[in-house]
Design a protein around this motif. Structure first.
Motif, PDB file in Angstrom:
ATOM      1  N   ARG A 115       3.347 -32.301  -0.615  1.00  0.00           N
ATOM      2  CA  ARG A 115       3.372 -32.809  -1.994  1.00  0.00           C
ATOM      3  C   ARG A 115       2.857 -31.755  -2.965  1.00  0.00           C
ATOM      4  O   ARG A 115       3.427 -31.542  -4.037  1.00  0.00           O
ATOM      5  N   TRP A 116       1.777 -31.076  -2.599  1.00  0.00           N
ATOM      6  CA  TRP A 116       1.179 -30.090  -3.496  1.00  0.00           C
ATOM      7  C   TRP A 116       1.848 -28.721  -3.393  1.00  0.00           C
ATOM      8  O   TRP A 116       1.975 -28.002  -4.380  1.00  0.00           O
ATOM      9  N   ARG A 117       2.294 -28.365  -2.207  1.00  0.00           N
ATOM     10  CA  ARG A 117       2.849 -27.022  -2.027  1.00  0.00           C
ATOM     11  C   ARG A 117       4.230 -26.896  -2.651  1.00  0.00           C
ATOM     12  O   ARG A 117       4.602 -25.835  -3.144  1.00  0.00           O
ATOM     13  N   ARG A 118       5.024 -27.992  -2.587  1.00  0.00           N
ATOM     14  CA  ARG A 118       6.380 -27.996  -3.165  1.00  0.00           C
ATOM     15  C   ARG A 118       7.181 -26.778  -2.683  1.00  0.00           C
ATOM     16  O   ARG A 118       7.764 -26.037  -3.481  1.00  0.00           O
ATOM     17  N   GLY A 119       7.204 -26.591  -1.376  1.00  0.00           N
ATOM     18  CA  GLY A 119       7.987 -25.521  -0.793  1.00  0.00           C
ATOM     19  C   GLY A 119       7.301 -24.168  -0.739  1.00  0.00           C
ATOM     20  O   GLY A 119       7.850 -23.211  -0.186  1.00  0.00           O
ATOM     21  N   ARG A 120       6.114 -24.045  -1.306  1.00  0.00           N
ATOM     22  CA  ARG A 120       5.397 -22.768  -1.303  1.00  0.00           C
ATOM     23  C   ARG A 120       4.586 -22.606  -0.023  1.00  0.00           C
ATOM     24  O   ARG A 120       4.165 -23.581   0.586  1.00  0.00           O
ATOM     25  N   THR A 121       4.332 -21.382   0.355  1.00  0.00           N
ATOM     26  CA  THR A 121       3.431 -21.112   1.470  1.00  0.00           C
ATOM     27  C   THR A 121       1.992 -21.296   0.996  1.00  0.00           C
ATOM     28  O   THR A 121       1.710 -21.224  -0.213  1.00  0.00           O
ATOM     29  N   PRO A 122       1.041 -21.508   1.919  1.00  0.00           N
ATOM     30  CA  PRO A 122      -0.368 -21.580   1.504  1.00  0.00           C
ATOM     31  C   PRO A 122      -0.815 -20.329   0.759  1.00  0.00           C
ATOM     32  O   PRO A 122      -1.606 -20.421  -0.190  1.00  0.00           O
ATOM     33  N   GLU A 123      -0.304 -19.167   1.166  1.00  0.00           N
ATOM     34  CA  GLU A 123      -0.672 -17.918   0.485  1.00  0.00           C
ATOM     35  C   GLU A 123      -0.176 -17.914  -0.952  1.00  0.00           C
ATOM     36  O   GLU A 123      -0.885 -17.453  -1.866  1.00  0.00           O
ATOM     37  N   GLN A 124       1.023 -18.451  -1.181  1.00  0.00           N
ATOM     38  CA  GLN A 124       1.551 -18.512  -2.542  1.00  0.00           C
ATOM     39  C   GLN A 124       0.765 -19.498  -3.389  1.00  0.00           C
ATOM     40  O   GLN A 124       0.539 -19.270  -4.582  1.00  0.00           O
ATOM     41  N   VAL A 125       0.326 -20.590  -2.771  1.00  0.00           N
ATOM     42  CA  VAL A 125      -0.493 -21.561  -3.508  1.00  0.00           C
ATOM     43  C   VAL A 125      -1.780 -20.893  -3.972  1.00  0.00           C
ATOM     44  O   VAL A 125      -2.218 -21.072  -5.115  1.00  0.00           O
ATOM     45  N   VAL A 126      -2.427 -20.119  -3.087  1.00  0.00           N
ATOM     46  CA  VAL A 126      -3.666 -19.421  -3.446  1.00  0.00           C
ATOM     47  C   VAL A 126      -3.404 -18.466  -4.608  1.00  0.00           C
ATOM     48  O   VAL A 126      -4.188 -18.400  -5.574  1.00  0.00           O
ATOM     49  N   LYS A 127      -2.307 -17.714  -4.546  1.00  0.00           N
ATOM     50  CA  LYS A 127      -1.968 -16.774  -5.615  1.00  0.00           C
ATOM     51  C   LYS A 127      -1.729 -17.506  -6.933  1.00  0.00           C
ATOM     52  O   LYS A 127      -2.230 -17.098  -7.992  1.00  0.00           O
ATOM     53  N   ASP A 128      -0.984 -18.610  -6.876  1.00  0.00           N
ATOM     54  CA  ASP A 128      -0.703 -19.379  -8.099  1.00  0.00           C
ATOM     55  C   ASP A 128      -1.986 -19.962  -8.683  1.00  0.00           C
ATOM     56  O   ASP A 128      -2.155 -20.005  -9.917  1.00  0.00           O
ATOM     57  N   GLU A 129      -2.885 -20.427  -7.810  1.00  0.00           N
ATOM     58  CA  GLU A 129      -4.149 -20.979  -8.294  1.00  0.00           C
ATOM     59  C   GLU A 129      -4.988 -19.901  -8.975  1.00  0.00           C
ATOM     60  O   GLU A 129      -5.654 -20.160  -9.988  1.00  0.00           O
ATOM     61  N   LYS A 130      -4.976 -18.687  -8.422  1.00  0.00           N
ATOM     62  CA  LYS A 130      -5.728 -17.583  -9.039  1.00  0.00           C
ATOM     63  C   LYS A 130      -5.167 -17.266 -10.418  1.00  0.00           C
ATOM     64  O   LYS A 130      -5.930 -17.082 -11.389  1.00  0.00           O
TER      65      LYS A 130
END
Length: 313
Positions: A256-271
């Motif tokens: 639900r939160w990742r929406r197709g993104r990898t965990p690494e991409q989520v971390v980058k987007d959050e930064k």
């Protein structure tokens, strides 16, 4: 909507085996050999399947086991009904499946269930997921009255966030419970609940913030800059210029939160999101914490103090 039987189709019971579906002694032999896990008296799940389930999913299986091994129909209530309605819970779910029986002379526990001897009025019960459960407002009221305030806040915040009930409707169910000594506590907790909390961790964070004596935050504050919408923050203290964000594991692991993104991409987007928020002139402090900090409240208090929160402001 997939009903409870479909969700737990791989659950097998001795009761059904004795009725001709299978061999109840074979279930015991498979459990002794480690191929099955006995999750309740007379209820089994394949070992690999059980090990893959989250605690909340295991609780749903125990609810199904209670339903399928019962000698008469059950009405699921309290935490069990909350799970069936998809409401959040903080920490491990209760060990016993709660049901309400107006015919019971006193509350009691069995191997798998905790029976509440409480009245049920017309409109208190509905068929949901193929089983009988208390309606959402009555479920929230029961948790408010019979569970600790922290658990109740998590459940009621989740119900309000979903928009399927409102404080007035829940309060009506609270008042219908006769001679409940917990009425005053339930009303105080209900008055504290908010629809803005988007997870159990956010609700627990708000309870701890209140307990520390910090001012109440604005929930889900929208933010924009010259590039457009940045997003919504969990907590915002405008008088102090401090943003607070709870980072649960779900943000990095849930589809639900990742929406197709990898965990690494989520971390980058959050930064990148945090950098944009910090660059806004009204933001003077930024606090970020996780589940481990909620389990050690003093750590959370120090994080908030370091970001600029002040007691009594």
């Amino acid at each position: 909507m997939i009903d409870l039987a479909d969700q737990t189709s791989d659950l097998v019971t001795s009761k059904e085996a004795r009725a001709g579906v299978g061999d109840s002694r074979a279930l015991q032999r498979d459990a002794a050999a480690g191929r099955l896990v006995r999750i309740a008296h007379g209820a089994y799940v394949e070992t690999g399947r059980w090990s893959s389930l989250l605690p909340s999913q295991r609780f749903v299986y125990r609810i199904a086991a209670a339903q399928r091994t019962a000698v008469r129909p059950l009405v699921f209530s309290h935490a069990a009904a909350a799970a069936l309605w998809g409401l959040p819970w903080w920490g491990a779910p209760p060990g016993l499946v709660e049901v309400t029986d107006p015919a019971a002379r006193s509350s009691r526990t069995h191997r798998l269930t905790r029976v509440h001897a409480q009245p049920l009025r017309d409109g208190d019960v509905v068929e949901h997921l193929g089983v009988r459960a208390t309606v959402l407002g009555r479920t929230c009221a029961d948790v408010l009255l019979d569970h600790p305030s922290l658990d109740a806040t998590v459940v009621v915040d989740g119900a309000l966030h979903a928009g399927e009930t409102d404080p007035a409707g829940i309060a009506e169910f609270v008042e219908q419970r006769p001679a409940a000594r917990a009425h005053a506590r339930a009303r105080r907790t209900l008055g504290f609940c908010e629809p803005g909390a988007d997870s159990a961790g956010e609700s627990v964070s708000r309870v701890l913030v209140h307990g520390f004596g910090f001012p109440a935050p604005v929930l889900q504050q929208p933010w924009r800059d010259t590039f457009g919408l940045i997003g919504f923050t969990d907590m915002w203290w405008p008088e102090l210029g401090v943003i607070g964000e709870y980072d649960g594991d779900v943000k990095y692991l849930s589809d639900r939160w990742r929406r197709g993104r990898t965990p690494e991409q989520v971390v980058k987007d959050e930064k990148e999101r945090e950098d944009r928020l910090r660059s806004l002139p009204e933001v003077r402090g930024f606090a970020r914490w996780g589940t481990a900090d909620l389990r050690s409240p003093e750590r959370l208090r120090r994080i908030l103090l370091a970001a600029g929160l002040e007691v009594g402001r």
